[in-house]
Design a protein around this motif. Structure first.
Motif, PDB file in Angstrom:
ATOM      1  N   ASN A  98     -47.135 -32.245 -20.983  1.00 11.05           N
ATOM      2  CA  ASN A  98     -47.167 -32.831 -22.317  1.00 11.05           C
ATOM      3  C   ASN A  98     -47.271 -31.776 -23.410  1.00 11.05           C
ATOM      4  OD1 ASN A  98     -47.435 -36.035 -22.290  1.00 11.05           O
ATOM      5  ND2 ASN A  98     -48.467 -35.248 -20.481  1.00 11.05           N
ATOM      6  N   LYS A  99     -47.934 -30.666 -23.117  1.00 10.09           N
ATOM      7  CA  LYS A  99     -47.993 -29.573 -24.095  1.00 10.09           C
ATOM      8  C   LYS A  99     -46.598 -28.987 -24.321  1.00 10.09           C
ATOM      9  CE  LYS A  99     -51.306 -26.514 -24.057  1.00 10.09           C
ATOM     10  NZ  LYS A  99     -52.065 -26.731 -25.301  1.00 10.09           N
ATOM     11  N   ASP A 100     -45.861 -28.820 -23.216  1.00  6.12           N
ATOM     12  CA  ASP A 100     -44.497 -28.296 -23.348  1.00  6.12           C
ATOM     13  C   ASP A 100     -43.608 -29.271 -24.110  1.00  6.12           C
ATOM     14  OD1 ASP A 100     -45.283 -26.071 -22.012  1.00  6.12           O
ATOM     15  OD2 ASP A 100     -44.214 -26.510 -20.144  1.00  6.12           O
ATOM     16  N   VAL A 101     -43.763 -30.562 -23.822  1.00  5.20           N
ATOM     17  CA  VAL A 101     -42.965 -31.563 -24.538  1.00  5.20           C
ATOM     18  C   VAL A 101     -43.303 -31.553 -26.025  1.00  5.20           C
ATOM     19  CG1 VAL A 101     -42.586 -34.054 -24.798  1.00  5.20           C
ATOM     20  CG2 VAL A 101     -42.648 -33.040 -22.511  1.00  5.20           C
ATOM     21  N   LEU A 102     -44.589 -31.419 -26.336  1.00  2.98           N
ATOM     22  CA  LEU A 102     -45.000 -31.352 -27.748  1.00  2.98           C
ATOM     23  C   LEU A 102     -44.430 -30.111 -28.422  1.00  2.98           C
ATOM     24  CD1 LEU A 102     -46.632 -32.359 -30.142  1.00  2.98           C
ATOM     25  CD2 LEU A 102     -48.634 -31.181 -29.187  1.00  2.98           C
ATOM     26  N   GLU A 103     -44.450 -29.005 -27.711  1.00  3.43           N
ATOM     27  CA  GLU A 103     -43.903 -27.766 -28.284  1.00  3.43           C
ATOM     28  C   GLU A 103     -42.407 -27.894 -28.529  1.00  3.43           C
ATOM     29  OE1 GLU A 103     -44.253 -24.141 -29.970  1.00  3.43           O
ATOM     30  OE2 GLU A 103     -45.883 -25.379 -29.177  1.00  3.43           O
ATOM     31  N   LEU A 104     -41.709 -28.547 -27.610  1.00  5.84           N
ATOM     32  CA  LEU A 104     -40.268 -28.775 -27.805  1.00  5.84           C
ATOM     33  C   LEU A 104     -40.036 -29.673 -29.018  1.00  5.84           C
ATOM     34  CD1 LEU A 104     -39.117 -29.367 -24.110  1.00  5.84           C
ATOM     35  CD2 LEU A 104     -38.603 -27.380 -25.543  1.00  5.84           C
ATOM     36  N   ALA A 105     -40.878 -30.696 -29.174  1.00  5.49           N
ATOM     37  CA  ALA A 105     -40.729 -31.593 -30.325  1.00  5.49           C
ATOM     38  C   ALA A 105     -40.965 -30.845 -31.636  1.00  5.49           C
ATOM     39  CB  ALA A 105     -41.709 -32.763 -30.193  1.00  5.49           C
ATOM     40  N   LYS A 106     -41.939 -29.950 -31.653  1.00  2.00           N
ATOM     41  CA  LYS A 106     -42.205 -29.157 -32.856  1.00  2.00           C
ATOM     42  C   LYS A 106     -41.041 -28.214 -33.153  1.00  2.00           C
ATOM     43  CE  LYS A 106     -47.265 -29.250 -32.589  1.00  2.00           C
ATOM     44  NZ  LYS A 106     -48.489 -28.444 -32.390  1.00  2.00           N
ATOM     45  N   ASN A 107     -40.460 -27.620 -32.115  1.00  2.42           N
ATOM     46  CA  ASN A 107     -39.309 -26.733 -32.319  1.00  2.42           C
ATOM     47  C   ASN A 107     -38.100 -27.505 -32.857  1.00  2.42           C
ATOM     48  OD1 ASN A 107     -40.737 -24.494 -31.448  1.00  2.42           O
ATOM     49  ND2 ASN A 107     -40.087 -24.708 -29.311  1.00  2.42           N
ATOM     50  N   ARG A 108     -37.926 -28.750 -32.357  1.00  2.00           N
ATOM     51  CA  ARG A 108     -36.829 -29.563 -32.870  1.00  2.00           C
ATOM     52  C   ARG A 108     -37.027 -29.850 -34.354  1.00  2.00           C
ATOM     53  NH1 ARG A 108     -37.441 -32.543 -28.016  1.00  2.00           N
ATOM     54  NH2 ARG A 108     -38.465 -34.232 -29.163  1.00  2.00           N
ATOM     55  N   LEU A 109     -38.276 -30.164 -34.712  1.00  2.00           N
ATOM     56  CA  LEU A 109     -38.561 -30.444 -36.121  1.00  2.00           C
ATOM     57  C   LEU A 109     -38.322 -29.207 -36.974  1.00  2.00           C
ATOM     58  CD1 LEU A 109     -39.604 -32.330 -38.329  1.00  2.00           C
ATOM     59  CD2 LEU A 109     -41.927 -31.594 -37.760  1.00  2.00           C
ATOM     60  N   LYS A 110     -38.700 -28.052 -36.455  1.00  2.00           N
ATOM     61  CA  LYS A 110     -38.487 -26.803 -37.211  1.00  2.00           C
ATOM     62  C   LYS A 110     -36.996 -26.561 -37.455  1.00  2.00           C
ATOM     63  CE  LYS A 110     -39.581 -21.862 -37.096  1.00  2.00           C
ATOM     64  NZ  LYS A 110     -38.192 -21.447 -37.303  1.00  2.00           N
ATOM     65  N   THR A 111     -36.186 -26.784 -36.419  1.00  2.00           N
ATOM     66  CA  THR A 111     -34.739 -26.613 -36.577  1.00  2.00           C
ATOM     67  C   THR A 111     -34.187 -27.607 -37.593  1.00  2.00           C
ATOM     68  OG1 THR A 111     -34.570 -25.869 -34.280  1.00  2.00           O
ATOM     69  CG2 THR A 111     -32.546 -26.605 -35.350  1.00  2.00           C
TER      70      THR A 111
ATOM     71  N   LEU B 270     -28.811 -31.477 -26.562  1.00  2.00           N
ATOM     72  CA  LEU B 270     -29.559 -30.302 -26.125  1.00  2.00           C
ATOM     73  C   LEU B 270     -31.052 -30.608 -26.032  1.00  2.00           C
ATOM     74  CD1 LEU B 270     -29.787 -27.313 -25.430  1.00  2.00           C
ATOM     75  CD2 LEU B 270     -29.868 -26.808 -27.890  1.00  2.00           C
ATOM     76  N   ASP B 271     -31.577 -31.277 -27.058  1.00  2.00           N
ATOM     77  CA  ASP B 271     -33.013 -31.590 -27.046  1.00  2.00           C
ATOM     78  C   ASP B 271     -33.373 -32.488 -25.858  1.00  2.00           C
ATOM     79  OD1 ASP B 271     -33.267 -30.123 -29.333  1.00  2.00           O
ATOM     80  OD2 ASP B 271     -33.199 -31.862 -30.687  1.00  2.00           O
ATOM     81  N   THR B 272     -32.528 -33.486 -25.600  1.00  2.00           N
ATOM     82  CA  THR B 272     -32.795 -34.398 -24.482  1.00  2.00           C
ATOM     83  C   THR B 272     -32.726 -33.662 -23.153  1.00  2.00           C
ATOM     84  OG1 THR B 272     -31.880 -36.258 -25.741  1.00  2.00           O
ATOM     85  CG2 THR B 272     -32.048 -36.512 -23.351  1.00  2.00           C
ATOM     86  N   ALA B 273     -31.745 -32.775 -23.012  1.00  2.00           N
ATOM     87  CA  ALA B 273     -31.593 -32.022 -21.766  1.00  2.00           C
ATOM     88  C   ALA B 273     -32.787 -31.094 -21.533  1.00  2.00           C
ATOM     89  CB  ALA B 273     -30.294 -31.218 -21.794  1.00  2.00           C
TER      90      ALA B 273
END
Length: 474
Positions: free
Chosen positions: A153-166, A444-447
């Protein structure tokens, strides 16, 4: 302008405070979490107490074979008509009495009931000890799975934050184009909508992380929040070579729950022998030591003699002459308490034989009930074997699927990374539209999210299989 400055300052302090709080949290490795859980977990404590109870029962079953020696003592005062325990005469006065008794009983033979009880309690004691290890093994597995779930879940949260940053970076660029009245105005609106979607994804990811952390805290039985250290977590993606049959064979030999339930079956069989002992005679030895005291007990001492009139007369020569007698005189003395206990001491020894002739079919029914318990324990063992075998097959299948998906998704991420790179360049240069850009970005985000999830799913399945093999899963 002033409003923007105030908002920026508030955001700065919010981030700073959050960072400070995160920095002050205790940081636990997986081994730390397991150590804490083993110390605090209530299920482990409960199984430990059950094992202590079984150990005491085992000790008691061994001491039951020893003779019993018990004593009793009483003292009291009786008023009115009663029997003097010293002389057995009726008296009508205040009487102080006391009795003491020492009883010895020893079982010589009782159909081996005591011996079989010792064997049964020994098996139960051993089963309880193994069940403590079983609860610890299960707890270690659950903590490991919960720990990995937090990491996931930490990794998923980090990915979500990176998506928001992009998305925010692209939003700034589209806002500039919108203000300069360049490009398609709808792209600016679409990117703002995408930002809202990404923010919602962060909230969902944060909620998932919080739930995973609460689950881990519950297993550790702690209330203070903490952060985790991933330095001791090794995510191994080598192909798992053990078949379900191999794993089940290892489980039968090594898994604590199998050992414990097998011992429970043997203990139930001893219960049948214990019940069958009710058909046989019981022979025992007994001994009694008794004494008593009475406050009216006395000894009499000869103090001489005296001539006394009897009240009768005889006639001699027409003259009445009183009849006299020479009577011995006695002086009464109270017998001391300890002297009476010594003088009144008596002993009884003997052998008792208790032969069961008819007891309302109690023995027969008890034997039948114990045989049912044996069948129930065998059914429980068989059901557990079937459930674990089915679970191993299912987990092994899920593990193989996760392994294949991991490599497939890895290739998919590589392909979508290249596709997004190209579409981002085309979109930024105005060659492509927003739909192609956002589609490529979402793919890409989903993958990446799927790859992260399947990565931990594979590791979780392997940990479970290693647990069933009886191996250390750390």
């Amino acid at each position: 302008m002033l409003r923007e400055i105030i908002v920026s300052i508030c955001l700065f302090f919010t981030v700073y405070i959050g960072f400070t709080q995160e920095g002050t949290k205790k940081k636990y490795t997986l081994k730390d979490c397991i150590t804490i859980a083993l110390e605090n977990n209530l299920d482990v404590k409960s199984s430990t107490l059950n094992a202590k109870t079984a150990k005491i029962n085992y000790k008691q079953s061994k001491t039951n074979i020893l003779p019993t020696l018990n004593g009793n003592y009483n003292i009291g005062v009786n008023n009115g008509r009663s029997i003097d325990p010293f002389t057995n005469d009726f008296i009508n006065q205040e009487l102080t009495f006391s009795n003491a008794q020492l009883n010895l009983d020893a079982t010589i033979f009782n159909g081996f009931r005591l011996l079989n009880t010792i064997r049964q309690q020994r098996l139960n004691n051993r089963a309880s000890e193994i069940e403590v290890e079983e609860s610890k093994q299960t707890l270690i597995l659950n903590v490991t799975l919960a720990y990995l779930q937090v990491l996931n879940n930490k990794d998923v949260l980090e990915l979500a934050k990176n998506r928001l940053k992009t998305t925010i970076d692209q939003l700034k660029r589209q806002e500039t184009l919108y203000n300069e009245e360049l490009g398609n105005p709808a792209d600016f609106a679409d990117i703002k909508g995408q930002k809202a979607i990404d923010e919602t994804s962060i909230l969902i990811a944060e909620s998932g992380l919080k739930n995973a952390e609460l689950n881990l805290m519950s297993l550790l039985n702690v209330t203070d929040s903490f952060s985790i250290d991933v330095t001791d977590v090794l995510l191994n993606f080598e192909n798992y070579t053990y078949s379900p049959e191999d794993i089940f064979k290892d489980a039968l030999k090594n898994l604590a729950t199998f050992k414990a339930n097998t011992l429970r079956v043997e203990a139930a069989k001893k219960g049948v022998y214990i019940a069958q002992a009710q058909y046989l005679p019981e022979i025992s030895f007994f001994g009694r030591l008794n004494t008593n005291y009475s406050s009216v007990a006395e000894t009499f001492t000869d103090t001489g003699s005296a001539i006394q009139n009897t009240g009768d007369f005889v006639t001699i020569d027409s003259q009445q002459i009183a009849v006299q007698t020479n009577q011995t005189l006695f002086e009464g003395n109270k017998i001391e308490y300890l002297d009476q206990f010594d003088n009144n001491l008596n002993t009884v020894i003997g052998i008792a034989v208790d032969i069961p002739l008819f007891n309302g079919f109690r023995a027969k029914n008890n034997v039948s009930l114990e045989k049912i318990k044996v069948q129930e324990s065998l059914i429980l063992l068989t059901r557990m074997e079937q459930e674990i075998k089915n679970t191993i097959s299912q987990v092994h299948f899920d593990m193989e699927v996760a392994y294949k998906r991991f490599h497939s998704l890895k290739k998919q991420v590589e392909a979508f990374e290249e596709s997004f790179r190209i579409n981002e360049i085309r979109f930024n240069n105005g060659v492509s539209n927003f739909l192609a850009y956002i589609t490529s970005k979402n793919n890409l985000d989903t993958a990446i999210t799927n790859l992260t999830n399947v990565k931990y799913q594979y590791v979780l399945q392997v940990k479970i299989l290693e647990f069933y093999r009886g191996n250390n899963i750390l």
